[in-house]
Design an enzyme around this catalytic site. Structure first.
Site, PDB file in Angstrom:
ATOM      1  N   GLY A  46     100.602 -43.201 -32.252  1.00 36.34           N
ATOM      2  CA  GLY A  46     102.037 -42.984 -32.405  1.00 36.34           C
ATOM      3  C   GLY A  46     102.185 -41.480 -32.456  1.00 36.34           C
ATOM      4  O   GLY A  46     101.387 -40.775 -31.858  1.00 36.34           O
ATOM      5  N   GLU A  47     103.167 -41.001 -33.182  1.00 38.99           N
ATOM      6  CA  GLU A  47     103.271 -39.554 -33.362  1.00 38.99           C
ATOM      7  C   GLU A  47     102.765 -39.211 -34.762  1.00 38.99           C
ATOM      8  O   GLU A  47     103.324 -39.669 -35.764  1.00 38.99           O
ATOM      9  CB  GLU A  47     104.714 -39.094 -33.162  1.00 38.99           C
ATOM     10  CG  GLU A  47     105.101 -39.010 -31.691  1.00 38.99           C
ATOM     11  CD  GLU A  47     104.138 -38.139 -30.875  1.00 38.99           C
ATOM     12  OE1 GLU A  47     103.765 -37.035 -31.323  1.00 38.99           O
ATOM     13  OE2 GLU A  47     103.749 -38.582 -29.769  1.00 38.99           O
ATOM     14  N   SER A  48     101.705 -38.401 -34.830  1.00 43.03           N
ATOM     15  CA  SER A  48     101.071 -38.151 -36.126  1.00 43.03           C
ATOM     16  C   SER A  48     102.015 -37.448 -37.096  1.00 43.03           C
ATOM     17  O   SER A  48     101.947 -37.685 -38.303  1.00 43.03           O
ATOM     18  CB  SER A  48      99.790 -37.349 -35.954  1.00 43.03           C
ATOM     19  OG  SER A  48     100.066 -36.080 -35.416  1.00 43.03           O
ATOM     20  N   CYS A  78      93.817 -42.276 -32.058  1.00 33.48           N
ATOM     21  CA  CYS A  78      94.712 -41.213 -31.579  1.00 33.48           C
ATOM     22  C   CYS A  78      95.439 -40.546 -32.747  1.00 33.48           C
ATOM     23  O   CYS A  78      94.834 -39.783 -33.486  1.00 33.48           O
ATOM     24  CB  CYS A  78      95.669 -41.747 -30.529  1.00 33.48           C
ATOM     25  SG  CYS A  78      96.504 -40.431 -29.630  1.00 33.48           S
ATOM     26  N   ARG A 105      94.853 -31.239 -31.958  1.00 37.84           N
ATOM     27  CA  ARG A 105      95.896 -32.134 -31.440  1.00 37.84           C
ATOM     28  C   ARG A 105      96.221 -31.791 -29.983  1.00 37.84           C
ATOM     29  O   ARG A 105      96.069 -30.653 -29.567  1.00 37.84           O
ATOM     30  CB  ARG A 105      97.179 -32.004 -32.265  1.00 37.84           C
ATOM     31  CG  ARG A 105      97.039 -32.522 -33.677  1.00 37.84           C
ATOM     32  CD  ARG A 105      98.358 -32.341 -34.431  1.00 37.84           C
ATOM     33  NE  ARG A 105      99.442 -33.028 -33.752  1.00 37.84           N
ATOM     34  CZ  ARG A 105     100.732 -32.712 -33.891  1.00 37.84           C
ATOM     35  NH1 ARG A 105     101.095 -31.734 -34.666  1.00 37.84           N
ATOM     36  NH2 ARG A 105     101.648 -33.394 -33.237  1.00 37.84           N
ATOM     37  N   ILE A 133      96.041 -40.639 -24.286  1.00 33.73           N
ATOM     38  CA  ILE A 133      97.446 -40.260 -24.118  1.00 33.73           C
ATOM     39  C   ILE A 133      97.781 -39.098 -25.032  1.00 33.73           C
ATOM     40  O   ILE A 133      97.781 -39.251 -26.252  1.00 33.73           O
ATOM     41  CB  ILE A 133      98.361 -41.474 -24.390  1.00 33.73           C
ATOM     42  CG1 ILE A 133      98.079 -42.553 -23.331  1.00 33.73           C
ATOM     43  CG2 ILE A 133      99.828 -41.071 -24.375  1.00 33.73           C
ATOM     44  CD1 ILE A 133      98.820 -43.829 -23.520  1.00 33.73           C
ATOM     45  N   ARG A 134      98.020 -37.934 -24.437  1.00 34.09           N
ATOM     46  CA  ARG A 134      98.262 -36.719 -25.243  1.00 34.09           C
ATOM     47  C   ARG A 134      97.254 -36.711 -26.393  1.00 34.09           C
ATOM     48  O   ARG A 134      97.594 -36.498 -27.556  1.00 34.09           O
ATOM     49  CB  ARG A 134      99.699 -36.697 -25.765  1.00 34.09           C
ATOM     50  CG  ARG A 134     100.738 -36.450 -24.665  1.00 34.09           C
ATOM     51  CD  ARG A 134     102.165 -36.665 -25.143  1.00 34.09           C
ATOM     52  NE  ARG A 134     102.404 -36.044 -26.434  1.00 34.09           N
ATOM     53  CZ  ARG A 134     102.876 -34.812 -26.614  1.00 34.09           C
ATOM     54  NH1 ARG A 134     103.195 -34.063 -25.580  1.00 34.09           N
ATOM     55  NH2 ARG A 134     103.051 -34.326 -27.814  1.00 34.09           N
ATOM     56  N   HIS A 169      92.920 -44.984 -26.904  1.00 34.92           N
ATOM     57  CA  HIS A 169      93.604 -46.217 -27.298  1.00 34.92           C
ATOM     58  C   HIS A 169      92.855 -47.449 -26.826  1.00 34.92           C
ATOM     59  O   HIS A 169      93.116 -47.941 -25.725  1.00 34.92           O
ATOM     60  CB  HIS A 169      95.018 -46.237 -26.713  1.00 34.92           C
ATOM     61  CG  HIS A 169      95.880 -45.141 -27.235  1.00 34.92           C
ATOM     62  ND1 HIS A 169      96.472 -45.194 -28.469  1.00 34.92           N
ATOM     63  CD2 HIS A 169      96.229 -43.943 -26.712  1.00 34.92           C
ATOM     64  CE1 HIS A 169      97.154 -44.088 -28.684  1.00 34.92           C
ATOM     65  NE2 HIS A 169      97.029 -43.300 -27.637  1.00 34.92           N
ATOM     66  N   GLU A 171      93.405 -50.281 -27.885  1.00 29.62           N
ATOM     67  CA  GLU A 171      94.354 -51.396 -27.992  1.00 29.62           C
ATOM     68  C   GLU A 171      95.213 -51.554 -26.731  1.00 29.62           C
ATOM     69  O   GLU A 171      95.943 -52.523 -26.611  1.00 29.62           O
ATOM     70  CB  GLU A 171      95.246 -51.218 -29.233  1.00 29.62           C
ATOM     71  CG  GLU A 171      96.381 -50.201 -29.105  1.00 29.62           C
ATOM     72  CD  GLU A 171      95.953 -48.735 -29.216  1.00 29.62           C
ATOM     73  OE1 GLU A 171      94.728 -48.478 -29.244  1.00 29.62           O
ATOM     74  OE2 GLU A 171      96.839 -47.865 -29.255  1.00 29.62           O
TER      75      GLU A 171
END
Lengths: 192, 293
Positions: A46-48, A78, A105, A133-134, A169, A171
């Site tokens: 998600g967004e940390s 992630c 990051r 992803i990023r 990821h 998942e």
């Protein structure tokens, strides 16, 4: 074995699906009280910054530290890996600070540099399809940390006792072997 | 190693789930949004309510604004291109934005064709007000959807209508027989294979957010209750009295959309939300949702 997925923000349903494919039971965790009902915890992608803020706001920082200190297994993917790290390269304040590692990051660049690849992971027989992803990278680890995989000489999967972290990821694919490895860790912790 | 695969592009949207994506017009607003817990920001020259007020042709933002925003935040940065404007999208991709919104909020550049989005490495989000639009955008390569709602009105009714329509249509498609599916694909004007996927899974193959009219924490929670994967807030934050408080409250209400005591708490003393427009008072020619179907 019941595994919780921290459901403050991010890819929660995908982790629950992967855990169930691997033979566990997956539940979403929104409140600290719910940690008592699970044998292992996944902190999803998600967004940390968002996840970290919400964790502070709802008392998850202390609660997850206690959860991990009791020996129960925790897996961060992630953003979850960033949240687990003791040190962040950007100099930002760490979140849980549980794993003896330094993390950079957005280490590969922006979304257009995001990619998928086959990855050799220690403990998993054939390569795992990994979606970055990023994604963050682990730039340095302490003695207690076991490095499970590299991508182009950079560390992307690591384990420290009951803690597991991946830059990518697992998942987002149908390959649930890394979740299987985590379930084994959780069962091992429960048996001990 | 492969970049720009559909898994990588759709996966990026999966990581936004349960989050709030906020419209910002400069670096200062972007920092406020990030500090409040936004999962991404949409860099714009003007928010939808200002576009409405200004009239004229609305275009892609000045690249200076997009770059300025990219420089100050570590969360993903999105930007809007006009419907059908291939070059604006290529320009945004070259700047390195993380997601492009091919958006009806801007004045369409092409009144027939959308951008062929599958050719891009950067992922796209598009608006949809029914299942037909949703699947056509996915066929063109959109990796994320959002309701169109009626942008810049601060009125949630159109976003609710679109979300309810799409979920209702999905339920209907689930119950069709194989032979009825062919006919339904024709009626909706969508590829059979995508419709078959909806029939089998009971869901869209990409994330679907709410957008267009979200003005309060309760609005955001309502959209989550109706099945949205997350929320875009356009004019709602920086057109309110206290943007920082509104932004934080909307983030919390989206995460805990079923915790009504929490929503009550974060809704206290927020000040005045954006003023808002009653949809029936809106001239039909001003309805952005009719663009790009």
């Amino acid at each position: 074995m019941k595994i919780g997925v921290l459901a403050l923000q991010g890819a929660v349903a995908e982790h629950i699906r992967s855990i169930e494919l691997a033979g566990g039971e997956g539940v979403a965790i929104k409140r600290v009280e719910e940690l008592a009902e699970i044998g292992g915890l996944i902190i999803p992608g998600g967004e940390s910054t968002t996840i970290g803020k919400l964790m502070r706001k709802y008392g998850f920082i202390e609660a997850i530290r206690e959860f991990a200190a009791s020996g129960k297994a925790v897996f961060g993917t992630c953003a979850g890996l960033i949240v687990l790290a003791e040190r962040l390269e950007s100099g930002e304040e760490p979140h849980l600070g549980l794993m003896d590692m330094t993390v950079a990051r957005n280490a590969f660049g922006r979304q257009r540099e995001s990619f998928e690849t086959d990855l050799d992971v220690k403990g998993i027989e054939t390569p795992l399809r990994a979606v970055f992803i990023r994604a963050p990278l682990i730039t340095q680890v302490g003695d207690q940390v076991d490095v499970l995989s590299f991508y182009k000489d950079e560390i992307v999967t690591a384990r420290q006792g009951n803690l597991l972290a991946s830059s990518y990821h697992p998942e987002l694919t149908d390959d649930y072997r890394l979740h299987g490895l985590f379930l084994d860790m959780a069962r091992e912790a429960a048996g001990a | 190693m492969e970049t720009g695969t559909s898994r990588v592009k759709r996966g990026m949207a999966e990581m936004q789930k349960g989050g709030v994506i906020m419209d910002v017009m400069n670096a200062e607003q972007a920092k406020i949004a990030e500090a409040a817990g936004a999962t991404a920001v949409m860099a714009l020259e003007r928010v939808p309510s200002d576009i409405r007020a200004a009239g004229g042709v609305a275009r892609m933002a000045d690249p200076t604004i997009v770059e300025e925003v990219m420089k100050v935040v570590s969360i993903p940065v999105m930007a809007k291109a006009r419907i059908g404007h291939y070059v604006e999208a290529k320009v945004l991709e070259s700047l390195g934005v993380d997601y492009i919104d091919e958006s009806e909020v801007l004045t369409p550049a092409d009144d027939v064709f959308h951008i062929s989005k599958s050719e891009f490495t950067v992922p796209f989000v598009c608006g949809a007000k029914d299942l037909g639009e949703a699947l056509r955008r996915i066929q063109e390569g959109a990796s994320m959807l959002r309701t169109k709602g009626e942008p810049g009105t601060g009125n949630i009714v159109e976003a609710v209508r679109h979300m309810r329509l799409i979920t209702g249509q999905i339920r209907k498609v689930q119950n069709l027989s194989k032979d009825e599916l062919y006919h339904e694909a024709k009626t909706l004007g969508v590829p059979y294979d995508l419709l078959l996927g909806v029939h089998e899974t009971g869901r869209l193959p990409v994330v679907n957010f709410a957008a267009g009219g979200v003005a309060t924490p309760s609005d955001a929670a309502l959209m989550m209750h109706l099945g949205s994967d997350g929320v875009f807030v356009g004019s709602g934050i920086f057109k309110s009295d206290s943007p920082e408080k509104f932004a934080r409250a909307i983030v919390e209400a989206t995460t805990h959309y079923q915790d009504y005591e929490l929503i009550a708490r974060v809704s206290k003393n927020l000040g005045t939300p954006m003023k808002g427009i009653e949809i029936s008072k809106l001239d039909p020619s001003q309805r952005m949702q009719e663009r790009g179907i």
